[in-house]
Write an enzyme that holds these catalytic residues in place. Sequence first.
Site, PDB file in Angstrom:
ATOM      1  N   ASN A  84       0.825  -1.212   0.000  1.00 33.30           N
ATOM      2  CA  ASN A  84       0.000   0.000   0.000  1.00 33.30           C
ATOM      3  C   ASN A  84       0.859   1.262   0.000  1.00 33.30           C
ATOM      4  O   ASN A  84       0.542   2.240  -0.689  1.00 33.30           O
ATOM      5  CB  ASN A  84      -0.926  -0.004   1.221  1.00 33.30           C
ATOM      6  CG  ASN A  84      -2.060  -1.006   1.089  1.00 33.30           C
ATOM      7  OD1 ASN A  84      -2.437  -1.383  -0.021  1.00 33.30           O
ATOM      8  ND2 ASN A  84      -2.602  -1.439   2.218  1.00 33.30           N
ATOM      9  N   ALA A 109      12.523   1.592   5.794  1.00 34.78           N
ATOM     10  CA  ALA A 109      13.314   1.339   6.989  1.00 34.78           C
ATOM     11  C   ALA A 109      13.333  -0.160   7.227  1.00 34.78           C
ATOM     12  O   ALA A 109      12.353  -0.748   7.684  1.00 34.78           O
ATOM     13  CB  ALA A 109      12.725   2.065   8.192  1.00 34.78           C
ATOM     14  N   TYR A 166       9.328 -12.004  11.958  1.00 31.29           N
ATOM     15  CA  TYR A 166       9.952 -10.679  11.836  1.00 31.29           C
ATOM     16  C   TYR A 166      11.045 -10.679  10.778  1.00 31.29           C
ATOM     17  O   TYR A 166      11.077  -9.810   9.900  1.00 31.29           O
ATOM     18  CB  TYR A 166      10.526 -10.239  13.186  1.00 31.29           C
ATOM     19  CG  TYR A 166      11.143  -8.858  13.136  1.00 31.29           C
ATOM     20  CD1 TYR A 166      10.350  -7.740  12.877  1.00 31.29           C
ATOM     21  CD2 TYR A 166      12.505  -8.676  13.348  1.00 31.29           C
ATOM     22  CE1 TYR A 166      10.907  -6.464  12.830  1.00 31.29           C
ATOM     23  CE2 TYR A 166      13.064  -7.403  13.303  1.00 31.29           C
ATOM     24  CZ  TYR A 166      12.264  -6.304  13.047  1.00 31.29           C
ATOM     25  OH  TYR A 166      12.815  -5.054  12.990  1.00 31.29           O
ATOM     26  N   TYR A 211       9.400  -3.154  -7.027  1.00 33.89           N
ATOM     27  CA  TYR A 211       8.785  -1.919  -7.528  1.00 33.89           C
ATOM     28  C   TYR A 211       9.827  -1.043  -8.222  1.00 33.89           C
ATOM     29  O   TYR A 211       9.517  -0.368  -9.208  1.00 33.89           O
ATOM     30  CB  TYR A 211       8.128  -1.147  -6.379  1.00 33.89           C
ATOM     31  CG  TYR A 211       6.684  -1.522  -6.142  1.00 33.89           C
ATOM     32  CD1 TYR A 211       5.644  -0.633  -6.416  1.00 33.89           C
ATOM     33  CD2 TYR A 211       6.343  -2.782  -5.642  1.00 33.89           C
ATOM     34  CE1 TYR A 211       4.321  -0.971  -6.193  1.00 33.89           C
ATOM     35  CE2 TYR A 211       5.023  -3.138  -5.404  1.00 33.89           C
ATOM     36  CZ  TYR A 211       4.013  -2.231  -5.690  1.00 33.89           C
ATOM     37  OH  TYR A 211       2.696  -2.582  -5.477  1.00 33.89           O
TER      38      TYR A 211
END
Length: 320
Positions: free
Chosen positions: A106, A121, A152, A166
């Site tokens: 998103n 990050a 994680y 992307y």
Amino acid sequence: MSHAEGVPHAVVTGGAGFLGSHLCDALLHTGYRVTCIDNFETGRRANVEHLRDTPTFRLLRGDMSDGVEVDEPVDVIFHLAGPAAPSDYLLDPVSTMRIASVGTINALDLARDRSARFALASTSEIYGAATDEPNREDDAGHVNPADGYGAYYEARRFAEALTTAYHTTYNLPTAIARIFNTYGPRMRLDDGRMLSRFIRQALAGAPLTVPGSGSETRSLCYVDDAVAGIMALASGAYPGPVNIGSPDEVTILSIARDVAEIAGRSGEMIFVEAPPNEVHTRKPDISLALQLLGWRPRTSVRDGLADTLAWFRDAGVRHV
């Protein structure tokens, strides 16, 4: 809220967290107008309360996993949303993976829609088990997705892969910061980490509990230095990843002694058994950051700890 035209606009997801709130401060200081997005699951409204009346700051409550509308042009998105402390990401591993996957998609789609630069990050934990050698960006890392911390590790690795995809597929300008141990004012003292525990104990006048022999080391980067590295990376053209952290190791025992001395305590310490998953050492190789960004940490551990303890002492027990 109306914003002055011609002023660059930054969106900071997870902007009410420890690192995110300092990033908001720095961006505002350098002339950005800032939209901070946070769902306050791990971030705290108190971290950005001092910005409430700043005309170039806007706070939106929202969850990036559900998507958040930003109804104006955006120049850069700093994606920090997601739990970073074991006490948080172990509590709900599914949510941890959802924010790193759906939430990152998103955020990337928002950047693509607004032709904005995107800065992720990430974390040093993607390298897996710590070794005696400093971690370099070309280290592939070795993690076990089926161990207790796999949600994680793999969440952050997946977020990096999405960001890279992307960049290569849509030519989206991106940057990936692999952030190592960072500390400073507003850090959470209930996150289960060693330094947080030391500070909490020292401020309470309690003995400091040192794991193992205290000879294990940490590489601690003061938050202002980490923010400067992230911003320098985001303003350039290199897609990353780039390590952002301190290459200087200090022993846990020396950290405990500094915290006790700065806090004005007797320095009583109790040595306890180290947890089985305790990281013995982890430090970054920051050659790439130095070469590309001219960046390295400037704040000594002693000075950073002094500033941190002074802030918590002034803030009072409600933040401790």
